[in-house]
Design an enzyme around this catalytic site. Structure first.
Site, short mmCIF file in Angstrom:
data_model
loop_
_atom_site.label_atom_id
_atom_site.label_comp_id
_atom_site.label_asym_id
_atom_site.label_seq_id
_atom_site.Cartn_x
_atom_site.Cartn_y
_atom_site.Cartn_z
N ARG A 119 0.82 -1.28 0.02
CA ARG A 119 -0.12 -0.03 0.17
C ARG A 119 0.81 1.22 -0.02
O ARG A 119 0.76 2.16 -0.79
CB ARG A 119 -0.89 0.01 1.18
CG ARG A 119 -2.07 -0.67 0.91
CD ARG A 119 -2.83 -1.33 2.32
NE ARG A 119 -1.65 -2.31 2.48
CZ ARG A 119 -1.73 -3.45 2.60
NH1 ARG A 119 -2.99 -3.88 1.84
NH2 ARG A 119 -1.04 -4.55 2.74
N THR A 120 1.58 1.43 0.78
CA THR A 120 2.53 2.59 0.98
C THR A 120 3.28 2.73 -0.38
O THR A 120 3.12 4.13 -0.82
CB THR A 120 3.47 2.49 2.13
OG1 THR A 120 2.88 2.06 3.23
CG2 THR A 120 4.25 3.94 2.48
N LYS A 160 25.49 -4.49 -2.91
CA LYS A 160 26.73 -4.74 -2.98
C LYS A 160 27.48 -4.00 -1.91
O LYS A 160 28.76 -3.79 -1.75
CB LYS A 160 27.23 -3.78 -4.31
CG LYS A 160 26.72 -4.39 -5.61
CD LYS A 160 27.13 -3.42 -6.78
CE LYS A 160 26.36 -3.96 -7.80
NZ LYS A 160 26.71 -2.96 -8.98
N HIS A 201 5.22 6.04 11.57
CA HIS A 201 4.92 5.93 10.15
C HIS A 201 4.08 7.17 9.82
O HIS A 201 2.71 6.95 9.80
CB HIS A 201 4.31 4.72 10.00
CG HIS A 201 3.94 4.41 8.33
ND1 HIS A 201 4.03 5.01 7.47
CD2 HIS A 201 3.45 2.85 7.98
CE1 HIS A 201 3.69 4.16 6.44
NE2 HIS A 201 3.51 3.11 6.63
C1 NCD Z 1 2.13 -1.19 8.23
C2 NCD Z 1 3.57 -0.72 8.07
O1 NCD Z 1 4.06 -1.29 7.35
O2 NCD Z 1 3.90 -0.43 9.47
N1 NCD Z 1 1.74 -1.46 6.81
C3 NCD Z 1 1.09 -0.22 6.04
O3 NCD Z 1 2.22 0.68 5.67
N2 NCD Z 1 0.16 -0.10 5.58
C4 NCD Z 1 1.56 -2.18 9.10
C5 NCD Z 1 2.20 -3.52 8.86
O4 NCD Z 1 3.14 -3.81 8.21
O5 NCD Z 1 1.85 -4.34 9.89
#
Ligand code: NCD
Length: 337
Positions: free
Chosen positions: A85-86, A115, A164
């Site tokens: 998703r991100t 590398k 995040h």
């Molecule tokens: C999350 C992450 O990567 O922190 N996913 C995301 O970015 N939507 C949550 C997760 O990995 O559980």
């Protein structure tokens, strides 16, 4: 389709009318050229600005699909950890705004990282080609390290168990969008609160609002003490429990998370807690009629598939909001606002 009713994007007059939720006008977004490393950079004014831009982006995408305001701009997406998703939403966001992408998202193993190239050198290389770098990395603090070396803005797309921030923005936006408000809500977070960077960022961001927090986790996955102290110092109403049954009836938002297998040094501990929670239709029957279930995804068993058809299951709408929020952020950081 009524194109003539579309509000112009980045209309200065509309911008000056954006408010921070308390009726105060937002005159400047203050995000141009900035790194986005932590949610602590966002005050209610900036949040209101990004949310109103995200709503405009949604309207624009629904009506015409895309625009060209970031034409000539390049984003580098550098992902040292898996992502669906991100990474995809940043790519879609950039492309819908007319910009282009250097996608190092299918595994840095195909880049010179394999590398032995260091993060600073990789960053100093990518900034020669791009105007902004989106970074996901397994180490806490890595986004700050990248920002120390980079001359272009760094957007933190997850630094290990740290933060995040863009996910927290889209989570908060989704809550406001679905329930019409944030103040007054009871928000329960369930699962791996120790390692989950999304719940760390969302909790910090919620300090700007009058909400009650309920943390539901196994003992070893409780919210870190530093964050607990921060929110207690801020005077927030917070309680911890091990049992979803304690919170399900009163929650307005049930924010469910995956147990983060990759963060466990001892995998036997993961095995002990991995299937601790499952949100089922039976559990949902006890919840309020007007509540929402969110999840940053991916899910690995925490929400039964039978819950998906419940209108209160908002996690795929949350996914879509991610693109609008990231469009708003890219435009803001690149000064196209
Ligand atoms: C999350 C992450 O990567 O922190 N996913 C995301 O970015 N939507 C949550 C997760 O990995 O559980």
């Amino acid at each position: 389709m009524e194109l003539k009713t579309l509000q112009p994007l980045f209309d200065l007059e509309a911008m000056s009318k954006a408010t921070n939720g308390n009726g105060q006008a937002v005159v400047s977004n203050g995000l141009v050229g900035q790194d986005i490393l932590s949610v602590s950079q966002f005050d209610p004014g900036k949040l209101a600005y990004i949310f109103s831009r995200a709503r405009e982006m949604r309207e624009m995408v629904r009506q015409v699909g895309g625009t060209h305001i970031l034409n000539g701009h390049v984003v580098a997406c550098l992902f040292y950890e898996p992502s669906t998703r991100t990474s995809s939403s940043f790519i879609a966001a950039m492309e819908r705004l007319g910009g282009s992408v250097i996608p190092i998202t299918q595994g840095v193993n195909f880049s010179s990282v394999s590398k032995g190239e260091t993060l600073p050198d990789t960053i100093r290389t990518l900034e020669q080609y791009s105007d902004v770098i989106v970074l996901r990395h397994p180490e806490l603090g890595s986004a700050q390290v990248a920002a120390d070396y980079a001359s272009v803005p760094i957007i933190n797309a997850g630094d290990g168990p740290g933060e995040h921030p863009t996910q927290a923005l889209l989570d908060l936006f989704t809550i406001q969008d679905e329930l019409g408000q944030i103040d007054g809500l009871k928000i329960a977070m369930v699962g791996d609160l120790r390692h989950g960077r999304t719940v760390h960022s969302l909790t910090k961001l919620l300090q700007h609002y009058d909400v009650s927090l309920r943390f539901v986790s196994p003992e070893i996955l409780r919210m870190p003490l530093t964050i607990m102290n921060e929110i207690l110092d801020a005077g927030m109403n917070v309680r911890e429990t091990h049992d979803v049954a304690d919170v399900i009836e009163n929650a307005d938002v049930l924010y469910v998370t995956r147990v983060q297998k990759e963060r466990f040094a001892d995998l036997s501990q993961y095995e002990d807690v991995k299937n601790h929670y499952e949100i089922t239709p039976e559990l949902m029957a006890k919840a309020k009629e007007k509540m929402i279930v969110l999840h940053p995804l991916p899910r690995v068993g925490e929400i039964h598939y039978a819950v998906d058809s419940d209108p209160r299951a908002a996690y795929f709408r949350q996914v879509q909001n991610g693109m609008y929020i990231r469009m708003a952020l890219l435009a803001a950081v690149l000064g196209k606002a």
